[in-house]
Design a protein around this motif. Structure first.
Motif, PDB file in Angstrom:
ATOM      1  N   LYS A 158       0.841  -1.182   0.000  1.00  0.00           N
ATOM      2  CA  LYS A 158       0.000   0.000   0.000  1.00  0.00           C
ATOM      3  C   LYS A 158       0.880   1.236   0.000  1.00  0.00           C
ATOM      4  O   LYS A 158       1.700   1.444   0.887  1.00  0.00           O
ATOM      5  CB  LYS A 158      -0.910   0.011   1.233  1.00  0.00           C
ATOM      6  CG  LYS A 158      -1.895   1.168   1.256  1.00  0.00           C
ATOM      7  CD  LYS A 158      -2.813   1.089   2.466  1.00  0.00           C
ATOM      8  CE  LYS A 158      -3.807   2.239   2.485  1.00  0.00           C
ATOM      9  NZ  LYS A 158      -4.683   2.190   3.671  1.00  0.00           N
ATOM     10  N   MET A 159       0.717   2.073  -1.029  1.00  0.00           N
ATOM     11  CA  MET A 159       1.487   3.304  -1.175  1.00  0.00           C
ATOM     12  C   MET A 159       0.520   4.486  -1.152  1.00  0.00           C
ATOM     13  O   MET A 159      -0.053   4.850  -2.192  1.00  0.00           O
ATOM     14  CB  MET A 159       2.281   3.289  -2.481  1.00  0.00           C
ATOM     15  CG  MET A 159       3.204   2.086  -2.645  1.00  0.00           C
ATOM     16  SD  MET A 159       4.609   2.148  -1.513  1.00  0.00           S
ATOM     17  CE  MET A 159       5.573   3.462  -2.246  1.00  0.00           C
ATOM     18  N   GLY A 160       0.295   5.045   0.027  1.00  0.00           N
ATOM     19  CA  GLY A 160      -0.674   6.125   0.149  1.00  0.00           C
ATOM     20  C   GLY A 160      -2.070   5.609  -0.133  1.00  0.00           C
ATOM     21  O   GLY A 160      -2.582   4.732   0.552  1.00  0.00           O
ATOM     22  N   GLN A 161      -2.708   6.147  -1.187  1.00  0.00           N
ATOM     23  CA  GLN A 161      -4.064   5.755  -1.547  1.00  0.00           C
ATOM     24  C   GLN A 161      -4.097   4.715  -2.668  1.00  0.00           C
ATOM     25  O   GLN A 161      -5.161   4.398  -3.190  1.00  0.00           O
ATOM     26  CB  GLN A 161      -4.860   6.987  -1.984  1.00  0.00           C
ATOM     27  CG  GLN A 161      -5.061   8.002  -0.862  1.00  0.00           C
ATOM     28  CD  GLN A 161      -5.785   7.406   0.336  1.00  0.00           C
ATOM     29  OE1 GLN A 161      -6.821   6.765   0.184  1.00  0.00           O
ATOM     30  NE2 GLN A 161      -5.221   7.615   1.536  1.00  0.00           N
ATOM     31  N   ARG A 162      -2.943   4.183  -3.044  1.00  0.00           N
ATOM     32  CA  ARG A 162      -2.934   3.184  -4.116  1.00  0.00           C
ATOM     33  C   ARG A 162      -2.228   1.908  -3.678  1.00  0.00           C
ATOM     34  O   ARG A 162      -1.447   1.902  -2.719  1.00  0.00           O
ATOM     35  CB  ARG A 162      -2.272   3.749  -5.377  1.00  0.00           C
ATOM     36  CG  ARG A 162      -0.803   4.071  -5.236  1.00  0.00           C
ATOM     37  CD  ARG A 162      -0.298   4.870  -6.434  1.00  0.00           C
ATOM     38  NE  ARG A 162       1.117   5.184  -6.325  1.00  0.00           N
ATOM     39  CZ  ARG A 162       2.086   4.487  -6.920  1.00  0.00           C
ATOM     40  NH1 ARG A 162       1.778   3.458  -7.691  1.00  0.00           N
ATOM     41  NH2 ARG A 162       3.357   4.826  -6.766  1.00  0.00           N
ATOM     42  N   LEU A 163      -2.525   0.831  -4.374  1.00  0.00           N
ATOM     43  CA  LEU A 163      -1.893  -0.466  -4.131  1.00  0.00           C
ATOM     44  C   LEU A 163      -0.922  -0.770  -5.262  1.00  0.00           C
ATOM     45  O   LEU A 163      -1.226  -0.548  -6.434  1.00  0.00           O
ATOM     46  CB  LEU A 163      -2.951  -1.558  -4.031  1.00  0.00           C
ATOM     47  CG  LEU A 163      -3.938  -1.425  -2.871  1.00  0.00           C
ATOM     48  CD1 LEU A 163      -5.024  -2.487  -2.984  1.00  0.00           C
ATOM     49  CD2 LEU A 163      -3.221  -1.548  -1.532  1.00  0.00           C
ATOM     50  N   VAL A 164       0.238  -1.318  -4.902  1.00  0.00           N
ATOM     51  CA  VAL A 164       1.264  -1.649  -5.887  1.00  0.00           C
ATOM     52  C   VAL A 164       1.613  -3.121  -5.754  1.00  0.00           C
ATOM     53  O   VAL A 164       1.929  -3.593  -4.657  1.00  0.00           O
ATOM     54  CB  VAL A 164       2.529  -0.793  -5.693  1.00  0.00           C
ATOM     55  CG1 VAL A 164       3.599  -1.182  -6.717  1.00  0.00           C
ATOM     56  CG2 VAL A 164       2.201   0.687  -5.805  1.00  0.00           C
ATOM     57  N   SER A 165       1.548  -3.863  -6.852  1.00  0.00           N
ATOM     58  CA  SER A 165       1.931  -5.265  -6.868  1.00  0.00           C
ATOM     59  C   SER A 165       3.395  -5.378  -7.304  1.00  0.00           C
ATOM     60  O   SER A 165       3.781  -4.854  -8.347  1.00  0.00           O
ATOM     61  CB  SER A 165       1.042  -6.053  -7.835  1.00  0.00           C
ATOM     62  OG  SER A 165       1.401  -7.423  -7.834  1.00  0.00           O
ATOM     63  N   VAL A 166       4.216  -6.050  -6.475  1.00  0.00           N
ATOM     64  CA  VAL A 166       5.647  -6.191  -6.757  1.00  0.00           C
ATOM     65  C   VAL A 166       5.959  -7.659  -7.032  1.00  0.00           C
ATOM     66  O   VAL A 166       5.719  -8.521  -6.181  1.00  0.00           O
ATOM     67  CB  VAL A 166       6.496  -5.691  -5.577  1.00  0.00           C
ATOM     68  CG1 VAL A 166       7.985  -5.752  -5.934  1.00  0.00           C
ATOM     69  CG2 VAL A 166       6.095  -4.270  -5.179  1.00  0.00           C
ATOM     70  N   ASP A 167       6.475  -7.939  -8.232  1.00  0.00           N
ATOM     71  CA  ASP A 167       6.828  -9.313  -8.596  1.00  0.00           C
ATOM     72  C   ASP A 167       8.038  -9.789  -7.796  1.00  0.00           C
ATOM     73  O   ASP A 167       8.990  -9.028  -7.575  1.00  0.00           O
ATOM     74  CB  ASP A 167       7.145  -9.411 -10.083  1.00  0.00           C
ATOM     75  CG  ASP A 167       5.896  -9.386 -10.943  1.00  0.00           C
ATOM     76  OD1 ASP A 167       6.027  -9.202 -12.160  1.00  0.00           O
ATOM     77  OD2 ASP A 167       4.789  -9.550 -10.380  1.00  0.00           O
ATOM     78  N   LEU A 168       8.015 -11.054  -7.401  1.00  0.00           N
ATOM     79  CA  LEU A 168       9.107 -11.623  -6.619  1.00  0.00           C
ATOM     80  C   LEU A 168      10.440 -11.537  -7.365  1.00  0.00           C
ATOM     81  O   LEU A 168      11.484 -11.298  -6.763  1.00  0.00           O
ATOM     82  CB  LEU A 168       8.787 -13.079  -6.274  1.00  0.00           C
ATOM     83  CG  LEU A 168       9.702 -13.750  -5.242  1.00  0.00           C
ATOM     84  CD1 LEU A 168       9.565 -13.080  -3.890  1.00  0.00           C
ATOM     85  CD2 LEU A 168       9.398 -15.236  -5.136  1.00  0.00           C
ATOM     86  N   LYS A 169      10.398 -11.712  -8.674  1.00  0.00           N
ATOM     87  CA  LYS A 169      11.629 -11.699  -9.472  1.00  0.00           C
ATOM     88  C   LYS A 169      12.315 -10.328  -9.441  1.00  0.00           C
ATOM     89  O   LYS A 169      13.516 -10.216  -9.744  1.00  0.00           O
ATOM     90  CB  LYS A 169      11.335 -12.091 -10.921  1.00  0.00           C
ATOM     91  CG  LYS A 169      10.366 -11.180 -11.651  1.00  0.00           C
ATOM     92  CD  LYS A 169      10.108 -11.663 -13.066  1.00  0.00           C
ATOM     93  CE  LYS A 169       9.059 -10.825 -13.784  1.00  0.00           C
ATOM     94  NZ  LYS A 169       9.400  -9.401 -13.864  1.00  0.00           N
ATOM     95  N   ASP A 170      11.570  -9.277  -9.065  1.00  0.00           N
ATOM     96  CA  ASP A 170      12.131  -7.927  -9.008  1.00  0.00           C
ATOM     97  C   ASP A 170      12.653  -7.564  -7.623  1.00  0.00           C
ATOM     98  O   ASP A 170      13.224  -6.490  -7.429  1.00  0.00           O
ATOM     99  CB  ASP A 170      11.071  -6.898  -9.418  1.00  0.00           C
ATOM    100  CG  ASP A 170      10.621  -7.065 -10.859  1.00  0.00           C
ATOM    101  OD1 ASP A 170      11.468  -7.443 -11.700  1.00  0.00           O
ATOM    102  OD2 ASP A 170       9.433  -6.830 -11.137  1.00  0.00           O
ATOM    103  N   ILE A 171      12.478  -8.461  -6.636  1.00  0.00           N
ATOM    104  CA  ILE A 171      12.837  -8.155  -5.250  1.00  0.00           C
ATOM    105  C   ILE A 171      14.266  -8.591  -4.949  1.00  0.00           C
ATOM    106  O   ILE A 171      14.639  -9.745  -5.180  1.00  0.00           O
ATOM    107  CB  ILE A 171      11.863  -8.836  -4.277  1.00  0.00           C
ATOM    108  CG1 ILE A 171      10.449  -8.278  -4.477  1.00  0.00           C
ATOM    109  CG2 ILE A 171      12.313  -8.629  -2.824  1.00  0.00           C
ATOM    110  CD1 ILE A 171       9.383  -8.987  -3.666  1.00  0.00           C
ATOM    111  N   ALA A 172      15.065  -7.648  -4.427  1.00  0.00           N
ATOM    112  CA  ALA A 172      16.428  -7.970  -4.005  1.00  0.00           C
ATOM    113  C   ALA A 172      16.420  -8.544  -2.588  1.00  0.00           C
ATOM    114  O   ALA A 172      17.010  -9.588  -2.325  1.00  0.00           O
ATOM    115  CB  ALA A 172      17.309  -6.728  -4.066  1.00  0.00           C
ATOM    116  N   TYR A 173      15.737  -7.845  -1.686  1.00  0.00           N
ATOM    117  CA  TYR A 173      15.657  -8.340  -0.311  1.00  0.00           C
ATOM    118  C   TYR A 173      14.497  -7.667   0.428  1.00  0.00           C
ATOM    119  O   TYR A 173      13.937  -6.663  -0.025  1.00  0.00           O
ATOM    120  CB  TYR A 173      16.968  -8.130   0.454  1.00  0.00           C
ATOM    121  CG  TYR A 173      17.564  -6.744   0.372  1.00  0.00           C
ATOM    122  CD1 TYR A 173      17.185  -5.737   1.246  1.00  0.00           C
ATOM    123  CD2 TYR A 173      18.552  -6.447  -0.562  1.00  0.00           C
ATOM    124  CE1 TYR A 173      17.742  -4.472   1.193  1.00  0.00           C
ATOM    125  CE2 TYR A 173      19.132  -5.185  -0.639  1.00  0.00           C
ATOM    126  CZ  TYR A 173      18.729  -4.206   0.249  1.00  0.00           C
ATOM    127  OH  TYR A 173      19.278  -2.946   0.180  1.00  0.00           O
TER     128      TYR A 173
END
Length: 261
Positions: free
Chosen positions: A157-172
């Motif tokens: 949740k980023m303020g008033q919006r939701l952001v979907s983050v793919d696992l492949k893009d996550i460093a840690y």
């Protein structure tokens, strides 16, 4: 008077358990609260063994089963855990009691009653042994691997919006001021509404490793691994993490195995 040791690295969880022990109507004295493997081993070496230990599995410096490899513990153990219902079958099959977090007063009372009945039926003191806990840990890991659903994305949740983050893009993943965050490979940070323990259970253990209480890193984010004081390891991450990242000596061997030793 039943003398109890609590092993729990979350102060608020330890405080809640102490208060609930006072409410169950039994003659109980909490001798102390220890937060790490090292602290618990030292406590047990320097004090008379308690009548009962409430033991959290995931501690800041590793899994509490390590305690039984370093010192003999002959008193009964009641585990406190956030593992799911499938993983808990490992405890049931091994005839040991557990309390699922958040701990309920009625379940705590039942666990204590069960302990008293077991002691009476066995004519005295229950005993615990290292090999028993090693078998329990293997059963627990197998149960988690089979039943725990793994994530391929996380919702932030980023303020008033939701952001979907793919696992492949996550460093840690990291924790700061008791809030969990994602850091992506391009250096962006996102807030998560999960504890670090929750996140750890959602990830493939071959790809992500719990470096310490604060950081869970992907294999791709590991830049350098250096030896550090007292047999610890110092980890450099990509993108750079602003704080020092250390792997405890208790977890060093597991980390090196994860890295491909």
């Amino acid at each position: 008077m039943m003398k109890v040791l609590i092993v729990e690295d979350e102060k608020h969880n330890a405080g809640k358990l102490k208060r609930k022990l006072q409410l169950v109507g039994r003659d109980i004295e909490v001798l102390d609260v220890t937060e790490t493997i090292e602290e618990t081993v030292n406590w047990l070496k320097n004090h008379q063994e308690p009548d009962l230990i409430f033991l959290d599995i995931e501690l800041s410096d590793g899994q509490s089963f390590e305690i039984f490899k370093r010192i003999r513990v002959d008193c009964p153990i009641i585990f406190t855990t956030a593992y799911d219902e499938y993983a808990l079958k490992a405890f049931e099959l091994n005839s040991i009691d557990y309390l699922l977090k958040p701990i309920k007063e009625e379940e705590l009372s039942k666990a204590l009653a069960k302990l008293e009945n077991l002691k009476k039926s066995l004519g005295g003191k229950l005993q615990s042994h290292g090999a028993f806990f090693e078998k329990l840990l293997e059963d627990l890991k197998s149960s988690i691997a089979v039943h725990q659903p793994k994530r391929d994305r996380f919702l932030s949740k980023m303020g008033q919006r939701l952001v979907s983050v793919d696992l492949k893009d996550i460093a840690y993943f990291f924790s700061r001021n008791k809030i969990s965050h994602i850091r992506t490979k391009d250096g962006k940070d996102y807030v998560l509404d999960y504890t670090m323990d929750d996140i750890q259970q959602m990830l493939e253990s071959t790809r992500f490793f719990r470096l310490n209480r604060q950081v869970i890193a992907s294999i791709e984010s590991i830049d350098k691994t250096n030896f550090y004081f007292n047999n610890k390891l110092k980890i450099s991450l990509i993108p750079v993490f602003e704080e020092e990242v250390l792997v405890s000596r208790e977890r060093a061997a597991e980390y090196k195995k994860w890295m491909g030793e």
